[in-house]
Structure formats: structure tokens, C-alpha cells
Write an enzyme that holds these catalytic residues in place. Structure first.
Site, PDB file in Angstrom:
ATOM      1  N   CYS A 209       0.823  -1.207   0.000  1.00 24.73           N
ATOM      2  CA  CYS A 209       0.000   0.000   0.000  1.00 24.73           C
ATOM      3  C   CYS A 209       0.859   1.261   0.000  1.00 24.73           C
ATOM      4  O   CYS A 209       1.764   1.391   0.817  1.00 24.73           O
ATOM      5  CB  CYS A 209      -0.885  -0.044   1.245  1.00 24.73           C
ATOM      6  SG  CYS A 209      -1.826   1.439   1.532  1.00 24.73           S
ATOM      7  N   CYS A 212       0.304   2.886   3.664  1.00 28.14           N
ATOM      8  CA  CYS A 212       0.738   2.311   4.946  1.00 28.14           C
ATOM      9  C   CYS A 212       1.748   1.175   4.796  1.00 28.14           C
ATOM     10  O   CYS A 212       2.346   0.758   5.782  1.00 28.14           O
ATOM     11  CB  CYS A 212      -0.468   1.826   5.742  1.00 28.14           C
ATOM     12  SG  CYS A 212      -1.144   0.269   5.146  1.00 28.14           S
ATOM     13  N   CYS A 225      -6.904  -1.888   0.952  1.00 27.36           N
ATOM     14  CA  CYS A 225      -5.946  -2.141   2.016  1.00 27.36           C
ATOM     15  C   CYS A 225      -6.690  -1.997   3.335  1.00 27.36           C
ATOM     16  O   CYS A 225      -7.658  -1.242   3.428  1.00 27.36           O
ATOM     17  CB  CYS A 225      -4.797  -1.141   1.945  1.00 27.36           C
ATOM     18  SG  CYS A 225      -3.639  -1.276   3.321  1.00 27.36           S
ATOM     19  N   CYS A 227      -5.977  -0.389   5.829  1.00 28.44           N
ATOM     20  CA  CYS A 227      -5.906   0.970   6.385  1.00 28.44           C
ATOM     21  C   CYS A 227      -7.044   1.843   5.859  1.00 28.44           C
ATOM     22  O   CYS A 227      -7.213   2.978   6.288  1.00 28.44           O
ATOM     23  CB  CYS A 227      -4.563   1.624   6.063  1.00 28.44           C
ATOM     24  SG  CYS A 227      -4.393   2.147   4.338  1.00 28.44           S
ATOM     25  N   ASP A 345      21.315  -0.593 -15.538  1.00 27.09           N
ATOM     26  CA  ASP A 345      21.177  -1.828 -14.757  1.00 27.09           C
ATOM     27  C   ASP A 345      20.060  -2.678 -15.354  1.00 27.09           C
ATOM     28  O   ASP A 345      18.887  -2.328 -15.233  1.00 27.09           O
ATOM     29  CB  ASP A 345      20.839  -1.473 -13.305  1.00 27.09           C
ATOM     30  CG  ASP A 345      20.645  -2.715 -12.447  1.00 27.09           C
ATOM     31  OD1 ASP A 345      20.895  -3.829 -12.938  1.00 27.09           O
ATOM     32  OD2 ASP A 345      20.241  -2.560 -11.284  1.00 27.09           O
TER      33      ASP A 345
HETATM   34 ZN   LIG Z   1      -2.772   0.834   3.489  1.00 36.22          ZN
END
Ligand SMILES: [Zn+2]
EC number: 6.3.5.13
Lengths: 421, 239
Positions: A209, A212, A225, A227, A345
Site C-alpha cells: 500500500c 501504509c 488495504c 488501512c 542496470d
Molecule cells: Zn494501506
């Protein structure tokens, strides 16, 4: 070129004198650069104009309807489709050759000073600076994923930068893909987000996320998510080839370009055009007819091979490109470089699921053919190695050949094939 | 689920520390086992999972600054991880993974943080970011062939007495003191991406021989010898 409008003559009467002079000097520099064989001249002209008049970008955008297109993948294509969607309704300034930093924008605008519309692709990390200078009618945010590994511009930092720019901006409309958690996180900060559900085939960089850090999960009605950060409800949905607005407006999309990502790019172009007041069905039809973008998707003949040119620059781009390779077993040349413009890279090769190529005749090519070869070996994809991409094409039997290259590998192969015919 | 007989490779936090292709290390280990007749499985362990202490081998990669702190928070609350390392399970840690496993590191916001402490080292911010090809000469007691990779970090890492460096830097930056990485028991850390095991099969087989408990027969991978030849001949000695 299907992508560029006829250059308009004359300078807009509304431009301040100093800007007019700066634009004229820039255009002269661009012509000189082209005459000297130094490429298309766009960037150098833009640089000259900006040096003489730092506010050139703001002045050149004034009194036009400007749409900025940003995101990691699909910027050039969507910008090109948007320009095609608008062209039936007025002149369009467009930086379709991918010069997507402020100097490139100035050059494109200066080349079409009287065009009513501007469709401009903007490098995602330069969008805040461009937004600070201009007041576009809309910003299109396609997606956000990892690009060049050797740059410090990490994708989550880019998300933060865009989020701050949208939060600081006035009420600019942001048309964003609600299926991409990182793009959605940035666009949620906008006062006026327009959500389009265009699908998201690559979740490699948004598994955690952006708010969070926990895992973003698939849930009913899209990702979420714990949160609370979750997929916004879309106004527009691309559903089985049809673009549908929640209030009932709908249009069938018929993209000439292959693949799911390009159907999404077409949907964004159509919605952005419609946001400028252009009829949706006419815009979608005009954009859908575009069949190549700066050489991509083009088929060229080379020694009895029909070579289709495909560009894939990063894991998300490769995931999409592997999906659009011709069904069946047409052979493919994969060409990978790691020059400055590619990112030096090539570790990202390990985030591409090359196993999908098993059973196809494959040639590993490019400066970094051996990195690719080892990657393919561990993916159990049988292949040959021919470092020169054109020699690799010639090493395959006559018939159709897919040539997939990352940035400089694609660019060089396309240029050589154009001259080889 | 793989049977009990399969060698199980724990891929730690691919969602947080998977930025630089390091997840390829797990795939490489799996293939090198399978091609020798050992059943093998990669077990991804995300931030929402628990680390089982019973896996045979663990790998952790590099990532962005914000992810590094989250990774440290995660590992600090995993008793299974501590038990696995405590019993001597082999562990490969790359870049941000190496820093997190040390005693102390500094976040992207300049905050000094306590690490997991399975490697006796501390990492402070370096003045310049080290980005580019790196070549090292490994400690002869473990490996004989030069190590090659790509580094991209801004850490200056200093080892304590319990750890020894993995290699002496011939080209590039590494820890910042002429050495790269750390070895402590069966925990191996390095700044090499590439991913590390793609270009350095001897290191892959060292970890695998620890995991399965026997030396492994040599393995030919198409393209690998030539890739090593090219990468090792490329960067010229600078220091
Ligand atoms: Zn989250």
C-alpha cells in the site's frame, strides 16, 4: 507520419513580444539543427526558447485547451491517440516523438503556435514543474510502475511528488486509472479526479500500500488495504471493448493498436477528448484508427521477413508486450541494451515472466544479449544468441518475426530497418 | 504445497524488497536444485505472512528507502525468522536487506534505526550514491571466482568483529572501505544486484550446499560463462 498535424504558420497574436521573439529564435535553432542532420531539432529549439523566455511554456499554453498525459507506460501512445481524437475538431500541438520534458513541450507548442488544442506527454517527474507553469484543462495519469533501476527516482517517491502536485494545484481535472493503486493514490489528492477503470495487468510495484505499506489485496469491487485506502468508484469503465459512463453514455472502442493496454490508452484518450467538449464517439473513432506510434507496431519488410516492431522498456511494458505477441509460434527477436537512456542496470529482466515464451523460436539480442540469455535459460526458454538485432532477424526463417526491443535497442533497430528496405 | 522432501526457499518480502530484480535469486536457487534432481519450491513471504522457521534457505533483496523501514519492522516481530537464523539456516541478503539485518542503519529520512542484528555491522549514509558495475575478489575460504554485480545504494557499511567481508572490491564501491558485504556463519550479505546469483553461480551453489548438506555437482547454464566473461572483462581497475 500519422501523428503530427500540419505545422501551422504564424504566431499567436496573444503572445508577449519577448515570448514571440524567443519562440522564433527557438524555431530557427530547430531548423538549423535539422538542417545540420542533428535529429528532429525539437529539444534544442525548446531549450533556446526557454533560455530567452523562461515563461515560454506558460505563454504558449495560454488560450489553448491543453491536456497533459503522464504515467510510466503508454504516455506516447495515449498522447498520439488523443491528438488524433482532437484533430477533426481543430489544430493540435503534440510532442508525439517523446520529447516529454519542458524543453520538448515548448518545442511542440512553438511548432504549432496557432493550434487550438495541445496534447502533451509529460515525464512523470517533471509534471509538478509543468503544472506550476500551466493551467491544463485536464491531466491524464495512466499508471505508475518501476522504470529505470539506476535512477534514484523511485516509483513511490514519484507517487508522493505527483500527490503533492495535485494537492497543491487548483481544480485541475485529473483523469486517472482507479485500477492502479499507485496512480489512484496520487490522483486522490486532486480536487477533481475522474476515475476510469481501464484494468491493470501489472501489480508488481503496488503489492504494498502506498499509504501504509501493508499488502494491497484484491477484494470485491477492486483492490483495498486494511488501512482504508481502496479503489475509488469509477465514472468510466472499459468493459469488454466498450467504454461506459455510469450515467449511461457508452461507445464501442475499435483500437487498431494491439493489446489490452492499448485499449486502455484509447479509453483514456477518448475520455480526455470528451472532457474538452468533443463528441465521444467521433473522438473514439478517430483515435481508434491510429495504427502506429512513432514506429511502434509497424510492420516492415526485411529480407523476406515481415518484422513487427515492438517497444518494451520495463517489467510492466514487457508483461504487456509478451501478451500481444502474435498467437501461435511466430519467432521473436528480443533485443536488450543498457545504455544511459535505457538505464544501465538490466536487473529488471528478472521481473519479467519470460516463461510465457517457451515453445516459441527465440533469439536473444542487443548489447546485453548475454544477460538476457542467462535470464531465458533460468526461465527454461530455449534460444539462440545473435547480438546484432538485424542479424538476429536474418537468422530466423522467412515469414513473420516479432522484434521486441527496449528503448535504444528498439530505436536503433527501427532506424536501421527503415534504411535497409 | 510442496512435499516435505522438497527444498523450500523462503523469499522474504518480495512486495517490499523486490525492486532490483533480486527476486530472481530465489528462482535461480530453485532451478539449480531442480536441474540436479532435487525437488524445490519458492515460498514467498509477504508483509502479511509469518516467517516459518522450518524453511531450508532464505533470501531477501533490495528496495526503496520507505520499504526498508517497513521490512525492519516486519522482521523484528518475527520469532520464526530469529529461530531460523539461530539454527544456522543459510540466508542471502542483498543491499537494503543487508542493511536491515545489521545492528543499525539510517532511513531515507535520516533517522537512525536499530536493525535485526544477525549481521555484526552498522550502515551510515555515504556522501555519494554508489551506482554502477561492481567486481570483487571473494574471501578464499568460501569462494574462488570473482564476484560481479551492479550496485545502487548510498550506504557506508562498517563491519564489527563477528562478521567478515564477502569480498575485496576491485571495481566499484561496496561497503565503502574497500570491501563488499559480510559473512557471519551462514548469513551472507552483499551490495551486488544483477541479481547476485545470476552472475555468480559459485555463490548460489555455496548457499545450496549449506542448505542440502552435501556438495553439489557442477552445472552448465547456457550463456552464463560468456556473461561472466563479458562482465568481468568490462570494468577496468580504478583504484
Ligand atoms: Zn494501506
Amino acid at each position: 507520419m500519422t501523428v503530427l498535424n500540419r505545422p501551422s504558420r504564424g504566431t499567436r497574436p496573444s503572445l508577449p513580444v519577448r515570448t514571440r521573439a524567443a519562440v522564433a529564435a527557438g524555431n530557427a535553432a530547430a531548423r538549423a539543427s535539422r538542417a545540420a542532420g542533428l535529429g528532429r531539432g525539437g529539444i534544442i529549439g525548446g531549450r533556446v526558447s526557454l533560455a530567452l523566455q523562461p515563461a515560454a511554456l506558460a505563454h504558449l499554453c495560454r488560450d489553448r485547451e491543453v491536456v497533459l498525459v503522464t504515467g510510466t507506460n503508454g504516455k506516447s501512445t495515449t498522447t498520439c491517440l488523443l491528438a488524433a481524437a482532437l484533430r477533426p475538431f481543430g489544430g493540435v500541438a503534440c510532442n508525439a516523438s517523446g520529447a516529454n520534458m519542458p524543453d520538448g513541450l515548448v518545442a511542440a507548442l512553438a511548432a504549432s503556435p496557432t493550434a487550438r488544442y495541445a496534447a502533451l506527454e509529460v515525464d512523470e517527474n517533471h509534471l509538478p514543474a509543468v503544472l506550476a507553469e500551466t493551467t491544463p484543462a485536464a491531466v491524464v495519469l495512466l499508471n505508475l510502475s518501476r522504470d529505470q533501476l539506476d535512477r534514484t527516482g523511485e516509483v513511490r517517491r514519484t507517487e508522493n511528488v505527483l500527490r503533492a502536485a495535485f494537492a497543491a494545484g487548483p481544480s485541475t481535472m485529473v483523469i486517472a486509472n482507479c485500477d492502479d493503486p499507485l496512480a489512484a493514490s496520487a490522483a486522490m489528492a486532486a480536487a477533481n479526479p475522474v476515475w476510469l477503470s481501464a484494468g491493470n495487468s501489472w501489480r508488481g510495484d503496488s503489492a504494498s500500500c502506498p499509504r501504509c505499506g501493508s499488502a494491497v489485496r484484491e477484494a470485491f469491487g477492486g483492490w483495498r488495504c486494511f488501512c482504508g485506502f481502496a479503489r475509488p468508484e469509477p465514472a468510466w469503465v472499459l468493459d469488454d471493448g466498450e467504454l461506459v459512463h455510469r450515467k449511461g453514455l457508452r461507445v464501442r472502442l475499435a483500437p487498431a493498436l494491439p493489446g489490452r493496454a492499448n485499449a486502455g490508452n484509447l479509453a483514456f484518450a477518448a475520455v480526455a477528448a470528451a472532457s474538452l467538449g468533443v463528441p465521444l464517439d467521433a473522438a473514439a473513432a478517430a483515435a481508434g484508427a491510429v495504427d502506429q506510434v512513432d514506429g511502434r507496431y509497424r510492420v516492415v519488410g526485411y529480407r523476406e521477413r515481415r518484422v513487427r516492431l515492438l517497444l518494451a522498456k520495463n517489467p510492466a511494458g514487457w508483461a504487456e508486450t509478451l501478451r500481444i505477441l502474435a498467437p501461435g509460434a511466430s519467432p521473436a527477436v528480443l533485443a536488450v541494451n543498457a545504455r544511459e537512456a535505457d538505464g544501465t542496470d538490466p536487473s529488471w529482466l528478472w521481473d519479467v515472466a519470460f516463461g510465457a515464451l517457451r515453445g516459441r523460436r527465440i533469439v536473444a539480442s542487443g548489447d546485453r544479449a548475454m544477460d538476457l540469455s542467462v535470464r531465458l535459460s533460468y526461465a527454461e526458454v530455449a534460444h539462440r544468441v545473435v547480438p546484432d538485432p538485424l542479424a538476429a532477424v536474418a537468422a530466423l526463417p522467412p515469414g513473420p518475426v516479432e522484434l521486441v526491443g527496449n528503448y535504444t535497442a528498439f530505436r536503433d533497430a527501427a532506424a536501421r530497418l527503415a534504411h535497409a528496405r | 504445497m510442496p512435499g516435505e522432501s522438497a527444498v523450500r526457499i523462503g523469499l522474504l518480502l518480495p512486495d517490499l524488497l523486490g525492486t532490483y530484480g533480486d527476486c530472481g535469486n530465489a528462482e535461480i536457487l530453485q532451478r539449480r536444485l531442480q536441474w540436479r534432481g532435487f525437488p524445490a519450491a519458492v515460498i514467498p513471504i509477504t508483509v502479511d505472512d509469518e516467517v516459518a522457521d522450518s524453511l531450508d534457505l532464505y533470501v531477501i533483496g533490495g528496495g526503496e528507502d520507505s520499504a526498508q523501514s517497513l521490512a525492519a519492522d516486519f522482521l523484528a516481530r518475527q520469532p520464526g525468522f530469529a529461530r531460523a537464523v539461530g539454527r544456522g539456516a543459510p540466508l542471502l541478503a542483498v543491499c537494503a536487506g543487508l542493511q536491515v539485518l545489521g545492528r543499525e542503519f539510517t532511513t531515507g529520512h535520516g533517522r537512525v534505526r536499530t536493525g535485526i542484528g544477525v549481521l555484526d555491522l552498522v550502515t551510515a549514509p555515504a556522501r555519494d550514491r554508489a551506482v554502477g558495475e561492481i567486481r570483487t575478489r571473494p574471501v578464499p575460504s568460501l569462494l574462488t571466482e570473482a564476484l560481479t554485480g551492479f550496485e545502487n545504494h548510498q550506504g557506508h557499511t562498517t563491519l564489527g568483529p563477528a562478521a567478515q567481508p564477502l569480498g575485496r572490491v576491485e571495481h566499484g564501491t561496496g561497503n565503502g572501505d574497500g570491501f563488499d558485504g559480510a559473512v557471519q556463519g551462514r548469513v551472507v550479505g552483499t551490495y551486488l544486484h544483477g541479481p547476485a546469483l545470476a552472475r555468480n553461480p559459485e555463490l548460489a551453489d555455496l548457499l545450496l550446499s549449506w542448505a542440502v548438506g552435501t556438495p553439489l555437482r557442477p552445472l552448465e547454464v547456457p550463456g552464463l560463462a560468456e556473461l561472466r566473461r563479458q562482465r568481468l572483462s568490462r570494468p577496468r581497475r580504478r583504484r
